[in-house]
Design a protein around this motif. Structure first.
Motif, mmCIF file in Angstrom:
data_model
loop_
_atom_site.group_PDB
_atom_site.id
_atom_site.type_symbol
_atom_site.label_atom_id
_atom_site.label_comp_id
_atom_site.label_asym_id
_atom_site.label_seq_id
_atom_site.Cartn_x
_atom_site.Cartn_y
_atom_site.Cartn_z
ATOM 1 N N SER A 129 0.823 -1.216 0.000
ATOM 2 C CA SER A 129 0.000 0.000 0.000
ATOM 3 C C SER A 129 0.857 1.267 0.000
ATOM 4 O O SER A 129 0.337 2.373 0.012
ATOM 5 C CB SER A 129 -0.979 -0.010 1.175
ATOM 6 O OG SER A 129 -0.338 -0.371 2.364
ATOM 7 N N PRO A 131 2.909 3.953 -1.893
ATOM 8 C CA PRO A 131 2.857 4.363 -3.299
ATOM 9 C C PRO A 131 4.187 4.251 -4.048
ATOM 10 O O PRO A 131 4.198 4.130 -5.271
ATOM 11 C CB PRO A 131 2.381 5.817 -3.233
ATOM 12 C CG PRO A 131 2.603 6.248 -1.821
ATOM 13 C CD PRO A 131 2.506 5.021 -0.975
ATOM 14 N N ASP A 164 -8.739 -4.509 -2.031
ATOM 15 C CA ASP A 164 -9.422 -3.685 -3.032
ATOM 16 C C ASP A 164 -8.464 -3.405 -4.185
ATOM 17 O O ASP A 164 -7.308 -3.808 -4.174
ATOM 18 C CB ASP A 164 -9.971 -2.397 -2.413
ATOM 19 C CG ASP A 164 -8.895 -1.620 -1.682
ATOM 20 O OD1 ASP A 164 -7.706 -1.788 -2.028
ATOM 21 O OD2 ASP A 164 -9.247 -0.859 -0.771
ATOM 22 N N ASP A 165 -8.986 -2.721 -5.191
ATOM 23 C CA ASP A 165 -8.216 -2.517 -6.415
ATOM 24 C C ASP A 165 -6.918 -1.752 -6.186
ATOM 25 O O ASP A 165 -5.944 -1.968 -6.886
ATOM 26 C CB ASP A 165 -9.072 -1.795 -7.460
ATOM 27 C CG ASP A 165 -10.180 -2.709 -7.973
ATOM 28 O OD1 ASP A 165 -10.083 -3.928 -7.737
ATOM 29 O OD2 ASP A 165 -11.133 -2.197 -8.589
ATOM 30 N N ASP A 166 -6.916 -0.854 -5.172
ATOM 31 C CA ASP A 166 -5.703 -0.077 -4.915
ATOM 32 C C ASP A 166 -4.529 -0.969 -4.542
ATOM 33 O O ASP A 166 -3.393 -0.717 -4.918
ATOM 34 C CB ASP A 166 -5.950 0.931 -3.778
ATOM 35 C CG ASP A 166 -6.742 2.128 -4.269
ATOM 36 O OD1 ASP A 166 -6.889 2.262 -5.500
ATOM 37 O OD2 ASP A 166 -7.206 2.910 -3.419
ATOM 38 N N LEU A 167 -4.844 -2.041 -3.802
ATOM 39 C CA LEU A 167 -3.793 -2.952 -3.369
ATOM 40 C C LEU A 167 -3.357 -3.851 -4.523
ATOM 41 O O LEU A 167 -2.213 -4.278 -4.591
ATOM 42 C CB LEU A 167 -4.301 -3.791 -2.197
ATOM 43 C CG LEU A 167 -3.290 -4.190 -1.134
ATOM 44 C CD1 LEU A 167 -2.682 -2.961 -0.478
ATOM 45 C CD2 LEU A 167 -3.953 -5.064 -0.086
ATOM 46 N N LYS A 169 -3.382 -2.970 -7.723
ATOM 47 C CA LYS A 169 -2.778 -2.212 -8.818
ATOM 48 C C LYS A 169 -1.270 -2.431 -8.937
ATOM 49 O O LYS A 169 -0.774 -2.733 -10.029
ATOM 50 C CB LYS A 169 -3.110 -0.714 -8.655
ATOM 51 C CG LYS A 169 -3.377 -0.026 -9.993
ATOM 52 C CD LYS A 169 -3.864 1.404 -9.791
ATOM 53 C CE LYS A 169 -5.360 1.464 -9.514
ATOM 54 N NZ LYS A 169 -5.800 2.800 -9.006
ATOM 55 N N ARG A 173 0.892 -4.108 -12.073
ATOM 56 C CA ARG A 173 2.024 -3.431 -12.733
ATOM 57 C C ARG A 173 3.265 -4.312 -12.713
ATOM 58 O O ARG A 173 3.993 -4.390 -13.697
ATOM 59 C CB ARG A 173 2.293 -2.077 -12.073
ATOM 60 C CG ARG A 173 1.240 -1.034 -12.473
ATOM 61 C CD ARG A 173 1.628 0.358 -12.042
ATOM 62 N NE ARG A 173 2.929 0.781 -12.552
ATOM 63 C CZ ARG A 173 3.621 1.793 -12.038
ATOM 64 N NH1 ARG A 173 3.166 2.461 -11.009
ATOM 65 N NH2 ARG A 173 4.783 2.127 -12.567
#
Ligand code: C2E
Ligand code: CA
Ligand code: CA
Ligand code: CA
Length: 287
Positions: A129, A131, A164-167, A169, A173
């Motif tokens: 998480s 960035p 969730d999608d943030d984790l 992403k 990548r």
């Protein structure tokens, strides 16, 4: 709240409670320990079950504490996660082990069996998480001159449950750039197998609890059935299966027959200094 999850069980442990003072001491000592270079990494080989060759190694961090001696990650990773130090510590582990992978790869140039080709590094959910994770990793790989396909990141199943999608992403990548993702401790969480399809995972690392029943011969028939089922499901989803905690030859043989791809455990080697991997690879190539 998600990032503090690993810490709660630590507090609920009565034995850990008795060590509360040490824990406090360790927590406050963590940042200086990183500055002073008190952490080091041991590597444990990942062995191909079909031909016994060393295919990679997992990086496992340790802390050489000036008073308490060598501490295993279970003693300090939860503390580092709680304080956020896991981000710089995890970055150091990545940097150090990727540099080691580079050294192994260089030896491969002259000698076909000079060391493992791939490096597996554990990622904590707090790192996922953060960035900067993907860019930091890209920079580290570039600085070391190591291709992304030499790296495999291990993420625990529990870290991704309900993610969730943030984790997800950063995981996507990584997958796009060729870094493999392994689902660590598979089978210990409340696995939703259908969930696997939406994760960019290439490898399942089957938890030690499944292979324990295979230490003796004949193996526990229920364990055999479960592992057989997981392997066939994994392969049908194009996932490779790595088994953890292989301690006996009987286990290795059963797991090979069941179709597992790679194995890791004391039967092959305990985690150790990087130089030991050279010798192991040479032994396997001639044997
Ligand atoms: P893990 O990722 O499941 O790592 C496997 C653990 O099983 C390691 O414990 C390893 O030493 C142990 N092991 C390997 N083969 C055998 C065997 O045949 N029998 C038995 N009984 N045990 C075996 P270790 O080194 O104490 O690491 C514990 C956990 O700490 C790891 O579990 C991982 O979740 C975490 N960890 C280690 N290094 C890092 C790191 O750099 N970052 C993060 N975030 N976590 C790490
Ligand atoms: Ca792992
Ligand atoms: Ca594991
Ligand atoms: Ca584990």
């Amino acid at each position: 709240a998600k990032s503090a999850g690993g810490n709660r069980s630590e507090l609920a442990d009565p034995e850990a409670d008795a060590r509360a003072i040490t824990r406090h001491g360790l927590t406050t000592a963590l940042p200086t320990a990183l500055e002073r270079g008190e952490f080091f990494i041991e590597y444990q080989p990942l062995v191909h079950l079909g031909d016994g060759s060393v295919r990679g190694a997992e990086a496992l961090v340790r802390w050489l504490h000036p008073q308490h001696g060598v501490l295993g990650p279970d003693r300090f990773i939860p503390l580092a996660e709680h304080t956020g130090l896991i981000v710089p510590l995890g970055r150091w582990v990545l940097e150090e082990s990727i540099r080691q992978a580079r050294a192994w790869r260089e030896r491969h140039g002259e000698d076909a069996a000079a060391g493992p080709l791939r490096i597996n590094v554990n990622l904590s959910p707090c790192q996922l998480s953060h960035p900067g994770l993907v860019q930091d990793t890209v920079d580290i790989l570039e600085r070391a001159g190591v291709a992304p396909d030499a790296l495999c990141l291990e993420v625990t199943e529990s870290a991704l449950i309900g993610a969730d999608d943030d984790l997800l992403k950063p995981l996507h990548r990584f997958a796009e750039m060729g870094v493999d993702i392994a689902l660590d401790d598979f089978g210990t969480g409340y696995s939703n197998l259908a969930n696997l399809r939406r994760l960019p995972v290439r490898i399942l690392k089957l938890d030690r609890s499944f292979t324990r029943g295979m230490q003796q011969f004949p193996a526990d028939p229920v364990d055999l059935k479960i592992v057989e089922g997981i392997v066939s499901l994994a392969h049908s989803l194009d996932l490779a299966v790595t088994v953890e905690g292989v301690e006996t030859g009987a286990q290795a043989e059963q797991l090979r027959i069941l179709g597992c791809d790679t194995a890791q455990g004391w039967y092959y080697a305990r985690p150790g200094p990087p130089e030991r991997l050279h010798d192991l690879a040479l032994v396997d190539a001639t044997g």
